[in-house]
Design an enzyme around this catalytic site. Structure first.
Site, PDB file in Angstrom:
ATOM      1  N   GLY A  61      -0.024 -37.291  -0.534  1.00  0.00           N
ATOM      2  CA  GLY A  61      -0.643 -36.117  -1.123  1.00  0.00           C
ATOM      3  C   GLY A  61      -1.623 -35.351  -0.284  1.00  0.00           C
ATOM      4  N   GLY A 102       3.834 -37.604   3.177  1.00  0.00           N
ATOM      5  CA  GLY A 102       5.086 -36.904   3.458  1.00  0.00           C
ATOM      6  C   GLY A 102       4.743 -35.622   4.199  1.00  0.00           C
ATOM      7  NE  ARG A 103       2.220 -31.024   0.800  1.00  0.00           N
ATOM      8  CZ  ARG A 103       3.020 -30.378  -0.046  1.00  0.00           C
ATOM      9  NH1 ARG A 103       3.523 -29.217   0.296  1.00  0.00           N
ATOM     10  NH2 ARG A 103       3.286 -30.876  -1.231  1.00  0.00           N
ATOM     11  NE  ARG A 149       5.729 -26.517  -0.785  1.00  0.00           N
ATOM     12  CZ  ARG A 149       4.601 -25.877  -0.602  1.00  0.00           C
ATOM     13  NH1 ARG A 149       4.543 -24.837   0.234  1.00  0.00           N
ATOM     14  NH2 ARG A 149       3.508 -26.238  -1.216  1.00  0.00           N
ATOM     15  CE1 TYR A 198       6.305 -27.262  -6.778  1.00  0.00           C
ATOM     16  CE2 TYR A 198       6.507 -26.987  -4.411  1.00  0.00           C
ATOM     17  CZ  TYR A 198       6.801 -27.682  -5.556  1.00  0.00           C
ATOM     18  OH  TYR A 198       7.586 -28.795  -5.474  1.00  0.00           O
ATOM     19  CB  CYS A 253      21.210 -11.549  -5.902  1.00  0.00           C
ATOM     20  SG  CYS A 253      22.360 -11.116  -4.612  1.00  0.00           S
ATOM     21  CD  GLU A 254      15.612 -15.415  -8.834  1.00  0.00           C
ATOM     22  OE1 GLU A 254      14.693 -15.938  -9.445  1.00  0.00           O
ATOM     23  OE2 GLU A 254      16.739 -15.923  -8.717  1.00  0.00           O
TER      24      GLU A 254
HETATM   25  C1  LIG Z   1       5.971 -36.995  -3.148  1.00  0.00           C
HETATM   26  C2  LIG Z   1       5.422 -38.337  -3.033  1.00  0.00           C
HETATM   27  C3  LIG Z   1       4.749 -38.705  -1.863  1.00  0.00           C
HETATM   28  C4  LIG Z   1       4.485 -37.758  -0.722  1.00  0.00           C
HETATM   29  O1  LIG Z   1       3.694 -36.698  -1.086  1.00  0.00           O
HETATM   30  P1  LIG Z   1       3.114 -35.703   0.014  1.00  0.00           P
HETATM   31  O2  LIG Z   1       2.345 -34.714  -0.752  1.00  0.00           O
HETATM   32  O3  LIG Z   1       4.279 -35.114   0.727  1.00  0.00           O
HETATM   33  O4  LIG Z   1       2.267 -36.525   0.931  1.00  0.00           O
HETATM   34  C5  LIG Z   1       4.309 -40.005  -1.776  1.00  0.00           C
HETATM   35  N1  LIG Z   1       4.492 -40.887  -2.779  1.00  0.00           N
HETATM   36  C6  LIG Z   1       5.147 -40.557  -3.915  1.00  0.00           C
HETATM   37  C7  LIG Z   1       5.320 -41.556  -4.971  1.00  0.00           C
HETATM   38  C8  LIG Z   1       5.620 -39.277  -4.080  1.00  0.00           C
HETATM   39  O5  LIG Z   1       6.243 -38.944  -5.207  1.00  0.00           O
END
Ligand SMILES: *Cc1c(COP(=O)(O)O)cnc(C)c1O
Length: 466
Positions: free
Chosen positions: A258, A302-303, A340, A344, A371-372
């Protein structure tokens, strides 16, 4: 547009562009030592350009900051075989949340022990596949799944290591679609409502399951440590209650992912070192106060690992000035490669990267080709006043949840992912073709169809070469 805090060396805004991005003497951007005009000529646009060095540097930073912890890369942000191999080479673990992501990991022989499998509704088939591959940990998310997984493990004759997904009741200050810590949502077992404690008891009662820890993930694109701290505090409290009630000290605590990244120069992401230091200290202190052995911490970026590594390269097709309203600059991709913005209301910026452009800037709306009318790539982007068809525009921070969320809306083939490093470019995910798009069509084509796929390919080349 470069008036806004130009980076000293690269001529680019700090934090926004991949590690090796530069402006060459003639004003053309290069990434990984490869000029974007050369990339566009060879591979076409739109294209995701992934700076391998950027990802590897972030992987190192995370591993060092969380030295005695488990760092899982959250595969849903972006995954393909080459990338899964890099994750392995960097000594990271990998979290997957579907059978499809698991299939990518399996196809490169990703070490099963370092895999974690998530998801609020894993199918029986997916659970079987995970157990069969001996995935290191499975995060259980519902009572029904605890029973299902116990049966699958029993059938396979193994004891499956399990974490319980807990909803710690923390509101991450982020968009509600990517906020997952508060009580009212589909993920996990509620801490406050007592479901988490009951889930722990249910797992402990299953001889085929080995409860190794707790898991929480409070959301995404988070910019302050308070939420992580509160979640950690509550999770440690639950660990202590589990010890008191069941006489077991769980060895692992996974605090999820996150951490936010910069999409525009207004975003100020946290330092991974700082976050690690605070979380590790906090968990240590709280465990000491409760007389608990400090669990091994896990994190799941992830991000933060892949988001900033990638730019999307687009070609401008039209510029439409609506006097008194705004200017629309249309590029050759859009919501099919970046959902995104529409989903979002995410903010992005963009930059003219194939030439310096005029000194005067105009604030434009960068839109796609779909087309939006909600098909916006970036709102209110300052671009040079003379932006015109044929220009290349790059959007930074497109490594996470872009290619992985890409669609074929309007039958638009999804862009390739091109890894650049030390002056060379390598396609790690190829561009989809019209043949790919038609492959799932169950009806055969009209036998009298006159255009062969080769001819279609030719016309595509001609478009790209134009
Ligand atoms: C999406 C997710 C992540 C990664 O989130 P990021 O914001 O990309 O760091 C990690 N753990 C779980 C359980 C997730 O659903």
């Amino acid at each position: 547009m470069s008036e806004s805090a130009p980076g000293a060396v690269t001529g680019l805004e700090e934090n926004l562009w991949p590690l090796t991005a530069r402006l060459e003497a003639d004003g053309v951007m290069s990434v990984g030592g490869v000029r974007v005009d050369a990339l566009a000529a060879e591979f076409g646009t739109p294209a995701f350009v992934l700076d391998e060095a950027d990802f590897r540097a972030r992987a190192t930073a995370w591993r060092q900051a969380f030295a005695d912890c488990d760092v899982y890369y959250a595969g849903k942000a972006f995954l393909c075989r080459a990338f899964a191999r890099w994750v392995d080479e960097e000594g990271l673990r990998l979290d997957v949340c579907t059978g499809g992501e698991l299939a990518v990991a399996r196809s490169v022989g990703f070490p099963a022990e370092r895999l974690l499998f998530h998801g609020n509704n894993k199918s029986l088939g997916e659970l079987r596949a995970a157990v069969e591959y001996r995935v290191g940990r499975i995060v259980v998310d519902s009572f029904v799944e605890i029973e299902r997984l116990a049966a699958v493990a029993a059938a396979a004759g193994i004891r499956q290591r399990v974490l319980v997904r807990v909803t710690p009741g923390v509101e991450a200050h982020t968009h509600s679609y990517i906020s997952t810590g508060q009580e009212d949502q589909k993920f996990g077992f509620s801490l406050a409502g007592g479901a988490a404690a009951r889930a722990v008891a249910a797992v402990l009662a299953e001889s085929g399951l080995e409860l190794v820890g707790l898991h929480a993930h409070i959301g995404s694109q988070i910019f302050d440590t308070a939420g992580f701290g509160l979640a950690a505090h509550r999770m440690v409290g639950l660990l202590a209650r589990i010890r008191d009630e069941h006489g077991v000290e769980l060895p692992e605590l996974d605090l999820g992912g996150g951490l936010g990244i910069a999409y525009t120069s207004e975003d100020a992401p946290l330092d991974v070192e700082e976050v690690a230091e605070r979380l590790i200290a906090l968990v240590g202190k709280e465990c000491a106060a409760l007389g608990l052995t400090v669990p091994r911490l896990g994190v799941e970026p992830g991000r933060a690992l892949v988001g900033s590594s990638t730019v999307t390269l687009y070609e401008v097709g039209t510029v439409k000035e609506l006097p008194g309203l705004r200017t629309y600059v249309s590029v050759d991709g859009g919501m099919s490669d970046n959902i995104r913005t529409a989903l979002y209301d995410a903010r992005y910026t963009a930059r003219l990267v194939s030439r310096p452009g005029a000194a005067t800037t105009q604030v434009v709306t960068l839109v796609g080709r779909h087309c939006e009318s909600g098909d916006v790539v970036a709102h209110d982007v300052p671009l040079p006043g003379d932006v015109r068809p044929g220009d290349l525009v790059a959007v930074p921070a497109s490594g996470a949840y872009h290619r992985s969320m890409a669609s074929n809306y309007n039958h638009v083939p999804r862009p390739p992912v091109i890894a650049v490093r030390d002056g060379t470019a390598r396609v790690i995910v190829r561009r989809e073709t019209e043949d790919d798009l038609l492959r799932l069509d169950a009806d055969p084509p009209d036998p009298a169809v006159s255009v062969t796929s080769a001819e279609r390919a030719d016309s595509r080349e001609a478009r790209v070469a134009r």
